[in-house]
Scaffold this motif. Structure first.
Motif, PDB file in Angstrom:
ATOM      1  N   VAL A  84      -1.974  18.752   3.758  1.00 50.09           N
ATOM      2  CA  VAL A  84      -2.504  19.169   3.342  1.00 50.09           C
ATOM      3  C   VAL A  84      -3.986  18.777   1.632  1.00 50.09           C
ATOM      4  N   GLU A  85      -3.278  17.298   1.427  1.00 50.70           N
ATOM      5  CA  GLU A  85      -4.263  17.428   0.743  1.00 50.70           C
ATOM      6  C   GLU A  85      -5.769  16.545   1.000  1.00 50.70           C
ATOM      7  N   LEU A  86      -4.320  15.801   2.556  1.00 47.08           N
ATOM      8  CA  LEU A  86      -5.808  15.587   3.121  1.00 47.08           C
ATOM      9  C   LEU A  86      -6.960  16.574   3.464  1.00 47.08           C
ATOM     10  N   ALA A  87      -7.352  17.735   3.602  1.00 48.71           N
ATOM     11  CA  ALA A  87      -7.523  18.971   4.090  1.00 48.71           C
ATOM     12  C   ALA A  87      -8.371  19.458   2.248  1.00 48.71           C
ATOM     13  N   LYS A  88      -8.329  19.344   2.054  1.00 46.72           N
ATOM     14  CA  LYS A  88      -9.009  19.424   0.278  1.00 46.72           C
ATOM     15  C   LYS A  88     -10.045  18.216  -0.213  1.00 46.72           C
ATOM     16  N   LYS A  89      -9.041  17.527   0.159  1.00 50.39           N
ATOM     17  CA  LYS A  89     -10.539  16.969   0.559  1.00 50.39           C
ATOM     18  C   LYS A  89     -11.716  16.262   1.353  1.00 50.39           C
ATOM     19  N   ASN A 115      10.580  10.097   6.283  1.00 50.37           N
ATOM     20  CA  ASN A 115       9.330  10.860   7.070  1.00 50.37           C
ATOM     21  C   ASN A 115      10.077  12.630   7.363  1.00 50.37           C
ATOM     22  N   MET A 116      10.057  13.104   5.882  1.00 50.84           N
ATOM     23  CA  MET A 116      10.265  14.412   6.087  1.00 50.84           C
ATOM     24  C   MET A 116       8.523  15.362   6.370  1.00 50.84           C
ATOM     25  N   ASP A 117       9.241  16.472   6.906  1.00 50.56           N
ATOM     26  CA  ASP A 117       8.030  17.247   7.349  1.00 50.56           C
ATOM     27  C   ASP A 117       7.668  17.514   6.129  1.00 50.56           C
ATOM     28  N   SER A 118       7.872  17.812   5.134  1.00 52.71           N
ATOM     29  CA  SER A 118       7.300  19.166   3.989  1.00 52.71           C
ATOM     30  C   SER A 118       6.570  17.694   3.377  1.00 52.71           C
ATOM     31  N   ILE A 119       6.751  16.604   3.681  1.00 49.16           N
ATOM     32  CA  ILE A 119       6.004  15.149   2.358  1.00 49.16           C
ATOM     33  C   ILE A 119       4.461  15.128   3.552  1.00 49.16           C
ATOM     34  N   VAL A 120       5.290  15.288   4.730  1.00 55.89           N
ATOM     35  CA  VAL A 120       3.319  14.680   5.565  1.00 55.89           C
ATOM     36  C   VAL A 120       3.120  15.807   6.084  1.00 55.89           C
ATOM     37  N   ALA A 127      -0.803  14.307  11.012  1.00 48.72           N
ATOM     38  CA  ALA A 127       0.153  15.134  10.800  1.00 48.72           C
ATOM     39  C   ALA A 127       0.564  15.307  11.897  1.00 48.72           C
ATOM     40  N   LEU A 128       0.833  15.119  12.805  1.00 46.81           N
ATOM     41  CA  LEU A 128       1.979  15.718  13.757  1.00 46.81           C
ATOM     42  C   LEU A 128       2.771  14.438  14.348  1.00 46.81           C
ATOM     43  N   ALA A 129       1.839  13.608  14.429  1.00 51.03           N
ATOM     44  CA  ALA A 129       1.851  11.542  15.452  1.00 51.03           C
ATOM     45  C   ALA A 129       3.923  11.630  14.718  1.00 51.03           C
ATOM     46  N   GLU A 130       3.320  11.300  13.145  1.00 50.58           N
ATOM     47  CA  GLU A 130       3.824  11.519  12.197  1.00 50.58           C
ATOM     48  C   GLU A 130       5.086  12.155  11.870  1.00 50.58           C
ATOM     49  N   MET A 131       5.069  13.091  12.630  1.00 51.61           N
ATOM     50  CA  MET A 131       6.504  14.109  12.435  1.00 51.61           C
ATOM     51  C   MET A 131       6.772  13.883  12.955  1.00 51.61           C
ATOM     52  N   ARG A 132       6.599  14.012  14.888  1.00 53.10           N
ATOM     53  CA  ARG A 132       7.235  14.234  15.902  1.00 53.10           C
ATOM     54  C   ARG A 132       7.597  12.458  16.856  1.00 53.10           C
ATOM     55  N   PHE A 133       6.588  12.029  16.200  1.00 50.14           N
ATOM     56  CA  PHE A 133       6.636  10.366  17.091  1.00 50.14           C
ATOM     57  C   PHE A 133       6.837   9.218  15.922  1.00 50.14           C
ATOM     58  N   VAL A 134       6.914   9.122  15.321  1.00 52.15           N
ATOM     59  CA  VAL A 134       6.935   8.212  14.339  1.00 52.15           C
ATOM     60  C   VAL A 134       8.459   8.060  13.821  1.00 52.15           C
ATOM     61  N   MET A 142       0.626  -1.336  -0.187  1.00 54.14           N
ATOM     62  CA  MET A 142      -0.620  -0.002   0.010  1.00 54.14           C
ATOM     63  C   MET A 142       0.950   1.693   0.074  1.00 54.14           C
ATOM     64  N   LYS A 143      -0.133   2.647  -0.811  1.00 53.23           N
ATOM     65  CA  LYS A 143       1.261   3.334  -0.786  1.00 53.23           C
ATOM     66  C   LYS A 143       0.887   4.332   0.665  1.00 53.23           C
ATOM     67  N   ARG A 144       2.128   4.724   1.057  1.00 61.18           N
ATOM     68  CA  ARG A 144       2.175   5.903   2.082  1.00 61.18           C
ATOM     69  C   ARG A 144       1.156   6.678   1.860  1.00 61.18           C
ATOM     70  N   ARG A 145       0.194   7.782   1.076  1.00 60.97           N
ATOM     71  CA  ARG A 145      -0.681   8.452   0.851  1.00 60.97           C
ATOM     72  C   ARG A 145      -1.915   7.983   0.997  1.00 60.97           C
ATOM     73  N   THR A 146      -1.934   6.188   0.966  1.00 59.58           N
ATOM     74  CA  THR A 146      -3.182   5.602   1.046  1.00 59.58           C
ATOM     75  C   THR A 146      -3.389   4.841   1.898  1.00 59.58           C
ATOM     76  N   ALA A 147      -1.742   4.694   2.621  1.00 63.81           N
ATOM     77  CA  ALA A 147      -2.083   4.408   4.355  1.00 63.81           C
ATOM     78  C   ALA A 147      -2.410   5.865   5.533  1.00 63.81           C
ATOM     79  N   ARG A 148      -2.271   6.779   4.817  1.00 62.59           N
ATOM     80  CA  ARG A 148      -2.726   8.235   4.840  1.00 62.59           C
ATOM     81  C   ARG A 148      -3.949   8.057   5.274  1.00 62.59           C
ATOM     82  N   GLU A 149      -4.029   8.098   4.189  1.00 57.19           N
ATOM     83  CA  GLU A 149      -5.884   9.019   4.515  1.00 57.19           C
ATOM     84  C   GLU A 149      -6.769   7.443   4.908  1.00 57.19           C
ATOM     85  N   ASN A 150      -5.791   5.779   4.741  1.00 63.08           N
ATOM     86  CA  ASN A 150      -6.884   4.903   5.957  1.00 63.08           C
ATOM     87  C   ASN A 150      -6.668   5.674   7.292  1.00 63.08           C
ATOM     88  N   ALA A 151      -5.809   5.879   7.433  1.00 64.68           N
ATOM     89  CA  ALA A 151      -5.404   5.795   9.043  1.00 64.68           C
ATOM     90  C   ALA A 151      -6.644   7.326   9.246  1.00 64.68           C
TER      91      ALA A 151
END
Length: 144
Positions: free
Chosen positions: A106-111, A96-101, A84-91, A1-10
């Motif tokens: 932002v993409e989740l917010a747009k959707k 995990n570059m902050d810019s990617i997260v 997002a902060l959980a991923e940026m600071r605790f995973v 599973m792609k990270r993008r999909t994993a993030r959306e499902n999470a």
């Protein structure tokens, strides 16, 4: 599973958990069985990191809200910020570059969030990322 999909499902599981935090294990178990929005190992790791560190994450977010409180924000926005902060600071991850997260948040917010909420999400996460980079730089040169 792609990270993008994993993030959306999470995010979807985390949003449900926002209404039923005591049922986190049940939500995770159900999401494993669910075909379309199933959690993979990474998504589950994000969700567990968010749940385990919610108080600390909320403190970081509230520090950037100025005259607002978390209670005034839509649950969608709070969930996106927390995840997002959980991923940026605790995973821990080399990828995990902050810019990617932040971009993924932002993409989740747009959707899923209201019109223009992605700008708010970007601003809060950007400010927190800069704070984290400054803290890491101070620790690296011994001036913490």
């Amino acid at each position: 599973m792609k990270r993008r999909t994993a993030r959306e499902n999470a995010f979807i599981a985390a949003f449900e958990a926002a209404f039923r935090p005591e049922d986190l294990e049940e939500i995770i178990a159900y999401s494993r069985e669910c075909g379309e929005y199933a959690l993979d190992e990474y998504g589950e790791q994000l969700l567990r990191a968010m749940a385990a560190n919610t108080k600390q994450i909320d403190g970081m977010i509230e520090a950037k809200l100025k005259d607002w409180t978390l209670r005034r924000l839509p649950k969608v926005n709070v969930t996106i910020l927390r995840l997002a902060l959980a991923e940026m600071r605790f995973v821990p991850s080399e990828e995990n570059m902050d810019s990617i997260v932040i971009n993924e948040a932002v993409e989740l917010a747009k959707k899923y969030a209201g019109d223009g909420d992605y700008q708010f999400i970007n601003g809060v996460l950007g400010a927190l990322s800069r704070d984290g980079e400054a803290g890491a730089a101070q620790s690296a040169d011994g001036t913490a």
